[in-house]
Structure formats: structure tokens, C-alpha cells
Design a protein around this motif. Sequence first.
Motif, mmCIF file in Angstrom:
data_model
loop_
_atom_site.group_PDB
_atom_site.id
_atom_site.type_symbol
_atom_site.label_atom_id
_atom_site.label_comp_id
_atom_site.label_asym_id
_atom_site.label_seq_id
_atom_site.Cartn_x
_atom_site.Cartn_y
_atom_site.Cartn_z
ATOM 1 N N HIS A 143 -6.205 1.817 -6.242
ATOM 2 C CA HIS A 143 -5.070 0.962 -6.601
ATOM 3 C C HIS A 143 -4.659 1.270 -8.029
ATOM 4 N N LEU A 144 -3.407 1.621 -8.228
ATOM 5 C CA LEU A 144 -2.889 1.662 -9.588
ATOM 6 C C LEU A 144 -2.738 0.221 -10.043
ATOM 7 N N THR A 145 -2.921 -0.022 -11.320
ATOM 8 C CA THR A 145 -2.714 -1.370 -11.848
ATOM 9 C C THR A 145 -1.215 -1.627 -11.981
ATOM 10 N N ALA A 146 -0.858 -2.890 -12.107
ATOM 11 C CA ALA A 146 0.547 -3.249 -12.318
ATOM 12 C C ALA A 146 1.089 -2.558 -13.570
ATOM 13 N N ALA A 147 0.260 -2.482 -14.610
ATOM 14 C CA ALA A 147 0.684 -1.837 -15.858
ATOM 15 C C ALA A 147 0.931 -0.331 -15.638
ATOM 16 N N ASP A 161 10.697 -0.538 -8.904
ATOM 17 C CA ASP A 161 11.047 -0.281 -10.300
ATOM 18 C C ASP A 161 10.042 -0.907 -11.258
ATOM 19 N N GLY A 162 8.764 -0.835 -10.883
ATOM 20 C CA GLY A 162 7.683 -1.289 -11.745
ATOM 21 C C GLY A 162 7.352 -2.756 -11.663
ATOM 22 N N ALA A 163 8.116 -3.533 -10.918
ATOM 23 C CA ALA A 163 7.883 -4.978 -10.818
ATOM 24 C C ALA A 163 7.289 -5.327 -9.453
ATOM 25 N N LEU A 164 6.255 -6.153 -9.452
ATOM 26 C CA LEU A 164 5.688 -6.647 -8.207
ATOM 27 C C LEU A 164 6.709 -7.563 -7.555
ATOM 28 N N ILE A 165 7.108 -7.239 -6.305
ATOM 29 C CA ILE A 165 8.126 -8.072 -5.658
ATOM 30 C C ILE A 165 7.602 -8.824 -4.446
ATOM 31 N N ALA A 166 6.472 -8.391 -3.878
ATOM 32 C CA ALA A 166 5.939 -9.095 -2.717
ATOM 33 C C ALA A 166 4.519 -8.631 -2.426
ATOM 34 N N THR A 167 3.755 -9.521 -1.781
ATOM 35 C CA THR A 167 2.413 -9.187 -1.329
ATOM 36 C C THR A 167 2.219 -9.714 0.089
ATOM 37 N N ALA A 168 1.212 -9.201 0.755
ATOM 38 C CA ALA A 168 0.833 -9.690 2.079
ATOM 39 C C ALA A 168 -0.680 -9.590 2.200
ATOM 40 N N THR A 169 -1.275 -10.564 2.853
ATOM 41 C CA THR A 169 -2.706 -10.559 3.107
ATOM 42 C C THR A 169 -2.957 -9.995 4.501
ATOM 43 N N VAL A 170 -3.913 -9.094 4.602
ATOM 44 C CA VAL A 170 -4.236 -8.444 5.864
ATOM 45 C C VAL A 170 -5.097 -9.372 6.711
ATOM 46 N N SER A 171 -4.680 -9.596 7.959
ATOM 47 C CA SER A 171 -5.405 -10.512 8.840
ATOM 48 C C SER A 171 -6.521 -9.826 9.625
ATOM 49 N N GLY A 172 -6.569 -8.495 9.603
ATOM 50 C CA GLY A 172 -7.621 -7.752 10.295
ATOM 51 C C GLY A 172 -7.737 -6.365 9.718
ATOM 52 N N ALA A 173 -8.938 -5.811 9.764
ATOM 53 C CA ALA A 173 -9.167 -4.468 9.220
ATOM 54 C C ALA A 173 -8.342 -3.453 10.007
ATOM 55 N N TRP A 174 -7.903 -2.413 9.327
ATOM 56 C CA TRP A 174 -7.112 -1.359 9.967
ATOM 57 C C TRP A 174 -7.529 -0.002 9.405
ATOM 58 N N ASN A 175 -7.167 1.040 10.125
ATOM 59 C CA ASN A 175 -7.469 2.406 9.715
ATOM 60 C C ASN A 175 -6.226 3.255 9.865
#
Length: 176
Positions: free
Chosen positions: A162-166, A116-130
Motif C-alpha cells: 500500500h502506498l501511503t496517502a502522502a 488526483d492524490g485525494a482519498l475519495i472513497a473506501t470499501a470494506t471487503v466482506s470476504g477474502a478474494w484472490n
Amino acid sequence: IFLHGIDDLVNLGNSFTGEGSKGTLVGWFKTDGSWQTDGAISPDYATLFARHDTAGSLNGLHVSVAPDGTIFVEVKDASGRVAEITVSAGITDNKWHQVALTYDQASGSTQSLYVDGALIATATVSGAWNFSTNDLRIGSSNDAVWEQYEGDVSDIRYYSRHLTAAEISDGVTNGL
């Protein structure tokens, strides 16, 4: 569209104009959290977005929701999980909710989940993926361990950036 959770899905194919290593998936979902379950995993996560291999959900990403409204995001390379988000989001209240995921396939990058437009969580990628060569699916995965989504789906969009948060927040109020 209403997906009844048995054999309905939206298949967007396996190639998108401008597809690259970064992107944003956005969709509107409305469900009460009840769908047919087989008990293969607990909780019985139903697919929102999925694009990965058939066995083991390798080489791609999976975004799903549990009956209690928890959202689970899993990103895998050829050998296993490289990023994960699990967050209570309360989206199984039979109201419309926008779910958006910005992703990046590079090691060390950040995957960001918005509801609903709000950032609720993030995760950092530990390895490249396809991405695998399999299709992007809405409401169903090509890996049978995941449940099929039952509920309404609307305004599914893919962006090759990436769309911006705004932009994501504005999409809730004014449409994308």
C-alpha cells in the motif's frame, strides 16, 4: 499512449515481482468520456484497470469509469462481489487525472480509491478474494460486458504494498 476504444489495450501479464495480497495500482488517464458502447450495462463503464476471470468478472478486481466521470470499483471472489465503490469523480473532462487504488485481499480489509492524490472513497471487503490467473489489463477487460477505454493513458504503476496517502498525493505533484 492513446487507446482508441476499439481493440487497444495494455497487457501487463499475470505475474509481478513481489506480487502479494496487498498492493497499489496507479495510473494517469485523460478522456472526454466518449467511447463506443454496446449497451450491455448502464452506464457504459469503460475499463481503467482489470484483472479477473473472463465470465462474470470473478476472482479479482475491476476499476472503470462511466461517461459522466463516475468511477466504479468492483472486487469479487469466486462466487460474487465482496466490495464495491461507486463515486462521482468528474474525470471525463479531457484533463489528466491520477487514479490510484490500494487493495488488500483479506476479509475485513479496506480498499481505498484516490483521484488526483485525494482519498475519495473506501470499501470494506466482506470476504477474502484472490486474483485470477488472467492478465492485468489497462483500457480493456477480458470480460466483454465492460467497454474499452478511449483516451490517453500514462505512467501506469503497480506496487506490491500500500502506498501511503502522502506518497499518492506527492505522486500527483512530483511524480511517483
